[in-house]
Write an enzyme that holds these catalytic residues in place. Structure first.
Site, PDB file in Angstrom:
ATOM      1  CB  CYS A 195      -0.773  -0.148   1.306  1.00  0.00           C
ATOM      2  SG  CYS A 195      -2.309   1.688   0.947  1.00  0.00           S
ATOM      3  CE  LYS A 337       5.216  -5.688  -5.059  1.00  0.00           C
ATOM      4  NZ  LYS A 337       4.649  -6.595  -5.557  1.00  0.00           N
ATOM      5  CB  CYS A 372      -4.704   3.330  -2.819  1.00  0.00           C
ATOM      6  SG  CYS A 372      -3.059   3.669  -0.923  1.00  0.00           S
TER       7      CYS A 372
HETATM    8  C1  LIG Z   1      -0.424  -0.124   7.278  1.00  0.00           C
HETATM    9  C2  LIG Z   1      -0.791  -0.811   6.310  1.00  0.00           C
HETATM   10  C3  LIG Z   1      -2.341  -0.448   5.727  1.00  0.00           C
HETATM   11  C4  LIG Z   1      -2.387  -0.810   4.164  1.00  0.00           C
HETATM   12  N1  LIG Z   1      -3.836   0.059   3.359  1.00  0.00           N
HETATM   13  C5  LIG Z   1      -4.170  -0.951   2.687  1.00  0.00           C
HETATM   14  C6  LIG Z   1      -5.987  -0.303   2.270  1.00  0.00           C
HETATM   15  O1  LIG Z   1      -6.059   1.173   2.263  1.00  0.00           O
HETATM   16  N2  LIG Z   1      -6.614  -1.130   1.219  1.00  0.00           N
HETATM   17  C7  LIG Z   1      -5.290  -2.454   1.154  1.00  0.00           C
HETATM   18  O2  LIG Z   1      -6.057  -2.585  -0.061  1.00  0.00           O
HETATM   19  N3  LIG Z   1      -4.110  -3.201   1.210  1.00  0.00           N
HETATM   20  C8  LIG Z   1      -4.032  -2.109   2.144  1.00  0.00           C
HETATM   21  N4  LIG Z   1      -2.636  -2.631   2.166  1.00  0.00           N
HETATM   22  C9  LIG Z   1      -2.111  -3.784   1.914  1.00  0.00           C
HETATM   23  C10 LIG Z   1      -2.319  -5.420   1.793  1.00  0.00           C
HETATM   24  O3  LIG Z   1      -2.693  -5.738   3.539  1.00  0.00           O
HETATM   25  C11 LIG Z   1      -1.933  -5.672   1.610  1.00  0.00           C
HETATM   26  O4  LIG Z   1      -1.696  -5.592   0.077  1.00  0.00           O
HETATM   27  C12 LIG Z   1      -2.154  -7.635   1.665  1.00  0.00           C
HETATM   28  O5  LIG Z   1      -2.205  -8.077   2.946  1.00  0.00           O
HETATM   29  C13 LIG Z   1      -1.205  -8.009   0.802  1.00  0.00           C
HETATM   30  O6  LIG Z   1      -2.037 -10.318   0.498  1.00  0.00           O
HETATM   31  P1  LIG Z   1      -0.811 -10.938   0.387  1.00  0.00           P
HETATM   32  O7  LIG Z   1      -1.684 -12.182   0.415  1.00  0.00           O
HETATM   33  O8  LIG Z   1      -0.555 -10.938  -0.694  1.00  0.00           O
HETATM   34  O9  LIG Z   1       0.326 -10.757   1.708  1.00  0.00           O
HETATM   35  P2  LIG Z   1       0.037 -10.880   3.398  1.00  0.00           P
HETATM   36  O10 LIG Z   1      -1.812 -10.442   3.177  1.00  0.00           O
HETATM   37  O11 LIG Z   1       0.739 -10.212   4.008  1.00  0.00           O
HETATM   38  O12 LIG Z   1      -0.098 -12.344   3.893  1.00  0.00           O
HETATM   39  C14 LIG Z   1       1.111 -13.252   3.445  1.00  0.00           C
HETATM   40  C15 LIG Z   1       1.156 -14.543   4.355  1.00  0.00           C
HETATM   41  O13 LIG Z   1       2.531 -15.116   4.057  1.00  0.00           O
HETATM   42  C16 LIG Z   1       3.092 -15.963   5.049  1.00  0.00           C
HETATM   43  N5  LIG Z   1       4.038 -16.198   4.578  1.00  0.00           N
HETATM   44  C17 LIG Z   1       5.162 -15.420   4.722  1.00  0.00           C
HETATM   45  N6  LIG Z   1       5.987 -15.685   4.653  1.00  0.00           N
HETATM   46  C18 LIG Z   1       5.604 -17.389   4.421  1.00  0.00           C
HETATM   47  C19 LIG Z   1       7.022 -18.766   3.743  1.00  0.00           C
HETATM   48  N7  LIG Z   1       7.636 -18.832   4.045  1.00  0.00           N
HETATM   49  N8  LIG Z   1       6.147 -19.888   4.625  1.00  0.00           N
HETATM   50  C20 LIG Z   1       4.516 -20.001   4.547  1.00  0.00           C
HETATM   51  N9  LIG Z   1       3.660 -19.040   4.941  1.00  0.00           N
HETATM   52  C21 LIG Z   1       4.787 -17.387   4.643  1.00  0.00           C
HETATM   53  C22 LIG Z   1       2.634 -14.700   6.248  1.00  0.00           C
HETATM   54  O14 LIG Z   1       2.730 -15.415   7.476  1.00  0.00           O
HETATM   55  C23 LIG Z   1       1.140 -14.346   5.805  1.00  0.00           C
HETATM   56  O15 LIG Z   1       0.094 -14.916   6.886  1.00  0.00           O
HETATM   57  C24 LIG Z   1      -2.198  -1.219   3.317  1.00  0.00           C
HETATM   58  C25 LIG Z   1      -0.394  -2.655   4.539  1.00  0.00           C
HETATM   59  C26 LIG Z   1       0.105  -1.983   4.943  1.00  0.00           C
HETATM   60  C27 LIG Z   1       0.841  -2.881   6.354  1.00  0.00           C
END
Ligand SMILES: Cc1cc2nc3c(=O)[nH]c(=O)nc-3n(C[C@H](O)[C@H](O)[C@H](O)COP(=O)(O)OP(=O)(O)OC[C@H]3O[C@@H](n4cnc5c(N)ncnc54)[C@H](O)[C@@H]3O)c2cc1C
Length: 445
Positions: A195, A337, A372
């Site tokens: 984000c 992202k 966003c």
């Molecule tokens: C401060 C902040 C504000 C945000 N604001 C927004 C917003 O307003 N709107 C929006 O749409 N998005 C927002 N986001 C972004 C959003 O949260 C992420 O883009 C989203 O969570 C990505 O999803 P993901 O499944 O790719 O990764 P994640 O949700 O981060 O999940 C990754 C998972 O993989 C696991 N993992 C990592 N390594 C391994 C491994 N080696 N083996 C097994 N498991 C593993 C982790 O434990 C985790 O559970 C924000 C994020 C933050 C931090």
């Protein structure tokens, strides 16, 4: 056994190289591992949970496994609101066990080695998990340690804060409330991050608090961003520039935090165009850490030189291994992202992966949709929604490039519910809603 492994590896390599899914399927269904699944999902964050939910109900018990080490699942998209003191961290938390579908096996472990040539993933606990199909959804890891002095600083200085980690996010509002004027600094690093709007959202919330409590008169607010623009979509970048000008926020583009000295309350920034460094004193600082994909993925054969999972940006299928798909922050898809992007990608991965499983062709194409919600105060928000190349793709039949109370309400009350629907596999982004709002006239998918 060794002979079997060699033959198996060779077969799998050949199958993959020739991109013959038939051969690949034959190999991957017959190869041995300590546990074997039709589909393995690595990571149970926003994207992994959503994909596992869809396929475990479709394929049935024992067919899908999630590899995920964490007990906690957070809706990180709400953390700006936590840092701003609007919601509690607990409101963004769910036990991981409640996220993982009951028909899906939870391998509570960390994936350590991806071996796509033998269709296996090894775990820290020493298991070899075999798959026919793999979805990689491991997100990004935070790299506070890459900035000299930052980790120590976050421990010792209550005015040095960061919304990006569950460990630190609750401290932000205390620091905002304690700030008595002086230099307030907000940063965005020179790596891809989750984000990219979030580093400035917390700045707008802080600014509106400080305006209300009178502290702003004796303060300078600076946004030091490694980007050359406010956001990757020109329409909203321009509006946000205007918001900063109107509020007297100094924006320094192409500057990157390289060091923090919490004892002296100083930060060192580098001007990315010249390599010059300069010292910036601070009384309050919100840091967005550098990020990368998790080390285990970075060292796998599935990634590009930057460590991101290489997928076709439209189909989300891996560029080399047709039985591997990617979703979310860990992929090299060129769009910001966000969880909103994950939702749209979820529908694409679900349909394309189902087609591959049936031996069919990939029909669905991702358009790069991301969103966003740029919270600009405690009751306004600019709801940026756009596709590849930053082309606006707005859901509501109004100009979303304006600060609006209605969009703040959507961010606070609707989006957390939408996130929960997504993790259950029931939400693939707002395209159908957009069609209805635009009376079916929208050209966008
Ligand atoms: C401060 C902040 C504000 C945000 N604001 C927004 C917003 O307003 N709107 C929006 O749409 N998005 C927002 N986001 C972004 C959003 O949260 C992420 O883009 C989203 O969570 C990505 O999803 P993901 O499944 O790719 O990764 P994640 O949700 O981060 O999940 C990754 C998972 O993989 C696991 N993992 C990592 N390594 C391994 C491994 N080696 N083996 C097994 N498991 C593993 C982790 O434990 C985790 O559970 C924000 C994020 C933050 C931090």
């Amino acid at each position: 056994m060794a002979a079997f492994s060699r033959t198996a590896s060779l077969l799998c390599k050949n199958a993959v190289r020739s991109e013959s899914l038939g051969k690949l399927n034959n190999f991957c269904t017959s190869a041995r591992g300590s546990k074997s699944y039709q589909l393995v999902v690595v990571g149970s964050g926003a994207g992994g949970a959503a994909i596992a939910a869809r396929f475990s109900s479709k394929l049935g018990k024992g067919k899908v496994a999630i590899i995920e080490p964490s007990d906690a699942h957070y809706n990180q998209a709400m953390w700006t609101l936590v840092g701003g003191g609007i919601v509690k961290l607990e409101d963004t938390y769910r036990p991981m066990a409640s996220i993982i579908p009951s028909t899906c096996d939870w391998i509570k472990d960390r994936a350590t080695t991806f071996k796509p040539d033998t269709c296996t993933v090894s775990t820290q606990g020493g298991e070899e998990i075999k798959y026919e199909y793999l979805v990689v959804a491991v997100g990004l890891q935070l790299r506070y340690e890459d900035i000299k002095g930052l980790t120590e600083g976050l421990e010792m200085d209550p005015m040095l804060v960061s919304n990006y980690s569950a460990k630190y996010v609750t401290r932000t509002i205390n620091a905002i409330d304690k700030f008595k004027g002086g230099q307030a600094v907000f940063t965005l690093p020179n790596t891809p991050i989750k984000c990219p709007g979030a580093p400035q959202k917390i700045m707008y919330l802080a600014e509106s608090k400080w305006k209300k409590n009178g502290v702003k008169k004796s303060s300078t607010i600076t946004y030091n961003t490694a980007m050359g623009v406010m956001l990757g979509a020109p329409k909203y970048a321009e509006v946000l520039r205007g918001v900063c000008e109107k509020r007297g926020i100094q924006v320094n583009f192409k500057t990157n935090l390289v060091e923090v000295n919490p004892e002296k309350k100083e930060a060192v920034f580098m001007k990315l165009e010249t390599g010059e460094t300069y010292v910036q004193p601070y009384d309050f600082m919100h840091v967005t850490p550098p990020m990368s994909t998790p080390t285990e993925l970075k060292s796998s054969p599935l990634v590009n030189a930057g460590g991101f999972l290489t997928v076709d940006k439209y189909t989300l299928q891996h560029s080399q291994y047709p039985n591997v798909f990617g979703i979310g922050d860990c992929t090299d898809v060129p769009t910001p992202k966000t969880a909103a992007a994950v939702a749209s990608q979820c529908g694409i991965v679900a349909e394309n992966l189902a087609a591959v499983m049936k031996g069919g062709t990939l029909t669905r194409k991702y358009d790069g949709y991301t969103a966003c919600p740029l919270v600009t105060s405690y009751n306004t928000c600019i709801m940026a929604e756009f596709a590849f190349e930053g082309v606006p793709m707005e859901t509501f039949p109004i100009d979303q490039g304006k600060e609006r109370q209605s969009m703040y309400w959507v961010k606070l009350h609707i989006l957390p519910r939408v996130y929960n629907l997504m993790t259950k596999g029931w939400w693939s982004g707002p395209a159908p809603v957009r069609k209805i709002f635009h009376l079916g006239l929208s050209k966008q998918e």
